[in-house]
Design a protein around this motif. Sequence first.
Motif, PDB file in Angstrom:
ATOM      1  N   ALA A   1       0.837  -1.207   0.000  1.00 11.22           N
ATOM      2  CA  ALA A   1       0.000   0.000   0.000  1.00 11.22           C
ATOM      3  C   ALA A   1       0.872   1.257   0.000  1.00 11.22           C
ATOM      4  O   ALA A   1       0.599   2.208  -0.742  1.00 11.22           O
ATOM      5  CB  ALA A   1      -0.918  -0.016   1.224  1.00 11.22           C
TER       6      ALA A   1
ATOM      7  N   SER B   1       4.008   1.552  -1.058  1.00 11.98           N
ATOM      8  CA  SER B   1       4.757   1.747  -2.304  1.00 11.98           C
ATOM      9  C   SER B   1       3.846   2.219  -3.440  1.00 11.98           C
ATOM     10  O   SER B   1       4.244   3.041  -4.259  1.00 11.98           O
ATOM     11  CB  SER B   1       5.527   0.487  -2.689  1.00 11.98           C
ATOM     12  N   ILE B   2       2.582   1.743  -3.440  1.00 10.05           N
ATOM     13  CA  ILE B   2       1.639   2.243  -4.454  1.00 10.05           C
ATOM     14  C   ILE B   2       1.369   3.731  -4.217  1.00 10.05           C
ATOM     15  O   ILE B   2       1.351   4.538  -5.144  1.00 10.05           O
ATOM     16  CB  ILE B   2       0.306   1.450  -4.397  1.00 10.05           C
TER      17      ILE B   2
ATOM     18  N   LYS C   1       4.358   5.661  -5.312  1.00 10.74           N
ATOM     19  CA  LYS C   1       4.446   5.665  -6.772  1.00 10.74           C
ATOM     20  C   LYS C   1       3.465   6.656  -7.381  1.00 10.74           C
ATOM     21  O   LYS C   1       3.778   7.349  -8.339  1.00 10.74           O
ATOM     22  CB  LYS C   1       4.176   4.269  -7.330  1.00 10.74           C
TER      23      LYS C   1
END
Lengths: 208, 180
Positions: free
Chosen positions: A172, A174-175, A178
């Motif tokens: 979650a 890293s998304i 990103k």
Amino acid sequence: MKEEWRKLFQLFWTFFKIGPATFGGGFAMIPLIEREIVEKKKWIESEDVTDLFALAQSVPGAVAINSASFIGHKVGGVKGAVAAMIGVSLPTFLIVLTLGISYLFIHDNPKIEAAFVSIRATILAIIVYAAIKTIKTSIVDKTTFFIMLIGVPALFFIHPVLAIILGAVTGAISIFLKRKLGYKITPRKDKDKVTSYTSHDYFIGDGI
Amino acid sequence: MVLWQLFKTFFWIGLVSFGGGYAMIPIINSEVTRYGWIPAKQFTNLIAISGMSPGPIATNSAILVGYSTSGIAGAIISAIAILIPSIILVILIASFFKRMHDNHFVQSLFYGLKPIVTSLIIYASISFALSNDLLTFHISFRMVSLLVIFGLSLFVLIKYRWHPLYVIILSGLVGVALYS
């Protein structure tokens, strides 16, 4: 009232008959659900089956049981969900218990012991095979590869449940990062594949 | 007391059991070892029986661990415990979040959940090999033959997509011929 109970019993009985087909997993049920529930009973539409199976994968637990419960819920509400779940679980419960009891009766037999020496090596092969199949759907980019790589040695030190929670949180975060940084998000690969399963396919390590 | 431990353990396992039963093997194993319910080799045999039966591996293993520790009552309690979280979540999701799998937040959780589940399965195979003495460097007929059985099993699974049941049964027959 009587009508409702009849429907609940029908749900239970339909999934009771489908249950043993879940040999090694949930996706083997799809053709039977198509035949029994979509075509014969006309309780749900064919595209609902795909949707419900996709949804069943986002809930912890076996795909077979979850998708039966979702279909049960769609047909008969909360009671329907429970009826379908008991229906799909009961036959396999009885089969596995019978096998387990017979095993405990005969496991001191030298021939059975010898068989299990070889079977243990095969079970290892089945787990390795499950790992290979899972890698294909779960490792979609560098980040996911990295999480997997860190995860294996970490599991020797931390509790698996903690690892699962940390994995989800890392995903979650890293998304989120990103998105903030404007990277392209890798789409999920597996959802569109659900319909391609046939009765000859079985479920090992799929469905996450 | 044991029944309560079984219930608690499998309820938690039911709550986190993502990704097919094989990822749950190390979790069930660590609990089984912690409580000292059954010895490692017998646990492996129970996994083998779970794989031979229809139904989900995790639920099957729960039923068998429950039965080995406290009979039919244990089997029933363990099965119910592992099923309760799923049915509750299914009912909640079906009632409130019809399109949960399209939800961005849920998707981002799964983005990390899937690789960690893969780690769990890899870890399961390593710890499985260790606890069954399949990883030894002591060269003997038994060790070489087990390596061949492992290799052939993997080969027919990948190449010919044999059903695991047939591989297990055939392997059992080979075992009877070789080791009895």
